[in-house]
Scaffold this active site. Structure first.
Site, PDB file in Angstrom:
ATOM      1  N   ALA A  42      61.937  29.249 -13.731  1.00 31.37           N
ATOM      2  CA  ALA A  42      60.756  28.666 -14.392  1.00 31.37           C
ATOM      3  C   ALA A  42      60.166  27.567 -13.524  1.00 31.37           C
ATOM      4  O   ALA A  42      59.728  26.526 -14.006  1.00 31.37           O
ATOM      5  CB  ALA A  42      61.148  28.130 -15.772  1.00 31.37           C
ATOM      6  N   GLN A  92      57.667  26.873  -9.889  1.00 33.71           N
ATOM      7  CA  GLN A  92      56.223  26.974  -9.629  1.00 33.71           C
ATOM      8  C   GLN A  92      55.702  28.385  -9.901  1.00 33.71           C
ATOM      9  O   GLN A  92      54.682  28.554 -10.554  1.00 33.71           O
ATOM     10  CB  GLN A  92      55.929  26.609  -8.167  1.00 33.71           C
ATOM     11  CG  GLN A  92      56.253  25.172  -7.816  1.00 33.71           C
ATOM     12  CD  GLN A  92      55.187  24.212  -8.314  1.00 33.71           C
ATOM     13  OE1 GLN A  92      54.813  24.229  -9.479  1.00 33.71           O
ATOM     14  NE2 GLN A  92      54.691  23.381  -7.423  1.00 33.71           N
ATOM     15  N   GLY A 132      57.373  30.826 -11.559  1.00 31.78           N
ATOM     16  CA  GLY A 132      57.725  31.219 -12.932  1.00 31.78           C
ATOM     17  C   GLY A 132      56.713  30.694 -13.944  1.00 31.78           C
ATOM     18  O   GLY A 132      56.269  31.424 -14.841  1.00 31.78           O
ATOM     19  N   ASP A 172      65.741  29.415 -17.094  1.00 34.50           N
ATOM     20  CA  ASP A 172      66.064  28.630 -15.893  1.00 34.50           C
ATOM     21  C   ASP A 172      67.392  27.923 -16.139  1.00 34.50           C
ATOM     22  O   ASP A 172      67.797  27.745 -17.295  1.00 34.50           O
ATOM     23  CB  ASP A 172      64.961  27.592 -15.620  1.00 34.50           C
ATOM     24  CG  ASP A 172      64.906  27.153 -14.162  1.00 34.50           C
ATOM     25  OD1 ASP A 172      63.966  27.549 -13.456  1.00 34.50           O
ATOM     26  OD2 ASP A 172      65.830  26.419 -13.718  1.00 34.50           O
ATOM     27  N   ARG A 219      62.028  32.186   5.894  1.00 34.06           N
ATOM     28  CA  ARG A 219      62.523  32.765   4.637  1.00 34.06           C
ATOM     29  C   ARG A 219      64.016  33.071   4.765  1.00 34.06           C
ATOM     30  O   ARG A 219      64.768  32.962   3.808  1.00 34.06           O
ATOM     31  CB  ARG A 219      61.748  34.042   4.297  1.00 34.06           C
ATOM     32  CG  ARG A 219      60.294  33.797   3.944  1.00 34.06           C
ATOM     33  CD  ARG A 219      59.601  35.059   3.507  1.00 34.06           C
ATOM     34  NE  ARG A 219      58.196  34.842   3.168  1.00 34.06           N
ATOM     35  CZ  ARG A 219      57.188  34.966   4.032  1.00 34.06           C
ATOM     36  NH1 ARG A 219      57.415  35.317   5.283  1.00 34.06           N
ATOM     37  NH2 ARG A 219      55.947  34.733   3.662  1.00 34.06           N
ATOM     38  N   ASN A 253      70.333  31.600  -1.935  1.00 32.91           N
ATOM     39  CA  ASN A 253      69.704  32.500  -2.901  1.00 32.91           C
ATOM     40  C   ASN A 253      70.550  33.741  -3.196  1.00 32.91           C
ATOM     41  O   ASN A 253      70.420  34.345  -4.261  1.00 32.91           O
ATOM     42  CB  ASN A 253      68.290  32.870  -2.449  1.00 32.91           C
ATOM     43  CG  ASN A 253      67.327  31.698  -2.646  1.00 32.91           C
ATOM     44  OD1 ASN A 253      67.672  30.719  -3.304  1.00 32.91           O
ATOM     45  ND2 ASN A 253      66.137  31.790  -2.084  1.00 32.91           N
ATOM     46  N   THR A 305      62.211  36.359  -5.172  1.00 31.67           N
ATOM     47  CA  THR A 305      63.018  35.399  -4.422  1.00 31.67           C
ATOM     48  C   THR A 305      63.193  35.840  -2.957  1.00 31.67           C
ATOM     49  O   THR A 305      63.440  37.010  -2.674  1.00 31.67           O
ATOM     50  CB  THR A 305      64.398  35.248  -5.104  1.00 31.67           C
ATOM     51  OG1 THR A 305      64.196  34.835  -6.454  1.00 31.67           O
ATOM     52  CG2 THR A 305      65.272  34.229  -4.384  1.00 31.67           C
ATOM     53  N   ASN A 306      63.065  34.899  -2.057  1.00 31.29           N
ATOM     54  CA  ASN A 306      63.201  35.156  -0.610  1.00 31.29           C
ATOM     55  C   ASN A 306      64.607  34.863  -0.094  1.00 31.29           C
ATOM     56  O   ASN A 306      65.316  34.084  -0.710  1.00 31.29           O
ATOM     57  CB  ASN A 306      62.193  34.276   0.144  1.00 31.29           C
ATOM     58  CG  ASN A 306      60.822  34.915   0.169  1.00 31.29           C
ATOM     59  OD1 ASN A 306      60.698  36.096   0.449  1.00 31.29           O
ATOM     60  ND2 ASN A 306      59.798  34.137  -0.114  1.00 31.29           N
ATOM     61  N   HIS A 346      59.103  41.515   4.418  1.00 32.35           N
ATOM     62  CA  HIS A 346      58.271  40.348   4.097  1.00 32.35           C
ATOM     63  C   HIS A 346      58.736  39.207   4.986  1.00 32.35           C
ATOM     64  O   HIS A 346      59.437  38.322   4.577  1.00 32.35           O
ATOM     65  CB  HIS A 346      58.478  40.000   2.623  1.00 32.35           C
ATOM     66  CG  HIS A 346      57.607  38.895   2.128  1.00 32.35           C
ATOM     67  ND1 HIS A 346      56.257  38.846   2.332  1.00 32.35           N
ATOM     68  CD2 HIS A 346      57.900  37.793   1.388  1.00 32.35           C
ATOM     69  CE1 HIS A 346      55.761  37.767   1.747  1.00 32.35           C
ATOM     70  NE2 HIS A 346      56.743  37.112   1.179  1.00 32.35           N
TER      71      HIS A 346
END
Ligand code: APR
Length: 320
Positions: A11, A13, A15, A34, A89, A96, A120-121, A176
């Protein structure tokens, strides 16, 4: 019929922006999740209170409990940390990956029938890991990157040609990351391919090359300007377009990080390719013919993604 349930995992930026867009477009009821206490609850309440002004019918709730994701039709995952200036990234990988494990297990336990969009990166590796941890079918787990990268390309092209963004279509393949492949041949203005526009004197090859490079660096340009985080408006809009394609069975042809097995000579890798998105999730991977230069760039991008997947397996042996 009940409204679709859309779970937004993360939740922050992106989200928060996702929740706002989903409500404005009345795509369904939103559950913002979150680990930060108060953040999803506060954002959900704030957006819900814009409802009387905007006139949308959608319920918004915030939670810190995975159990509240039960029965979600769509999950959009942004949980994790974003880039800071100077970070690639790929620098986010270790942190992550742990987040993907928790989120994947939460999805598996609570909403195994959902269509899952990962943001998510580093994207191509994280969507792969999320699929592994969740155990969902490959066609129901997809990564958002190509829609955003091609939106950036379209924006820059519309500025160069002074035409409406609506009339610019763009095509981006590969991972990406810095090796993404914005395809000039398959991008058009009103159906006219970009190489033809160079021949018509609308732009020069050098300017086109610069736009391609700016597209590749599109995320870093924004990280450099914001200094405290990464892009969120365009990423959120891009993921919402994908969610809408699924919920409304639109059969959109969009570039997504999808599981590719067979096409493009790949044997089960998540990477950016054109796909058809509809009620069955990724219904088809579209294999276009690449010329020698595009193929070389695509292969380089694939190698970069394979390197990240190998690094994930090194960090978490359960993935090997
Ligand atoms: N479970 C749930 N939420 C988590 C977890 C977790 N294990 N770990 C972190 N989060 C939450 C944070 O509390 C934060 O609210 O994820 C949210 C991430 O929000 P931001 O930091 O604002 O990041 P954002 O700009 O939204 O980007 C999220 O998308 O584009 C990618 O690179 C970007 O990986 C980043 C992700």
């Amino acid at each position: 019929m009940a409204r679709p349930k859309i779970a937004l995992i993360g939740a922050g930026q992106i989200g928060g922006t996702l929740a706002h867009l989903v409500a404005l477009k009345e795509l369904g009821d939103v559950v913002l999740f979150d680990i930060a206490e108060g953040t999803p609850q506060g954002k959900a309440l704030d957006i819900a209170q814009s409802g009387p002004v905007e006139g949308f019918d959608a319920s918004l709730t915030g939670t810190n409990a995975y159990a509240d994701l039960k029965g979600a039709d769509v999950c959009i995952v942004t949980a994790g940390v974003p880039r800071k200036p100077g970070m690639s990234r790929d620098d986010l990988l270790g942190i992550n990956l742990k987040v993907m494990k928790a989120v994947g297990e939460g999805i598996k336990a609570n909403c195994p029938d959902a269509f899952v969009i990962c943001i998510t990166n580093p994207l191509d590796a994280m969507v792969w890991a999320l699929r592994e941890f969740s155990g969902l079918p490959h066609n129901k787990v997809v990564g958002m990157a190509g829609v955003l990268d091609s939106a950036r390309f379209r924006h820059f092209l519309s500025l160069e040609f002074n035409v409406s963004m609506k009339d610019v279509t763009a095509f981006v393949l590969g991972g990406h990351g810095d090796t993404m492949v914005p395809s000039v041949r398959y991008s058009t203005v009103g159906g006219i391919p970009l190489p033809d526009l160079v021949a018509m004197g609308w732009t020069t090859q050098a300017k086109l090359d610069a736009i391609v490079q700016r597209t590749r660096d599109g995320g870093a340009e924004i990280v450099g300007l914001l200094k405290t985080g990464s892009a969120f408006y365009a990423p959120a809009a891009s993921a919402v377009e994908m969610a809408e394609a699924y919920l409304k069975d639109q059969k959109r042809l969009l570039p997504c990080a999808a599981h590719v097995k067979g096409a493009y000579g790949l044997d089960g890798l998540y990477v950016g390719v054109p796909v058809i998105l509809g009620a069955d999730g990724v219904e088809r991977v579209v294999e276009v013919k690449l010329d020698a230069t595009e193929k070389a760039m695509f292969d380089k991008s694939v190698d970069a993604v394979k390197g990240l997947v190998a690094a994930c397996k090194g960090i978490d042996p359960s993935l090997a």
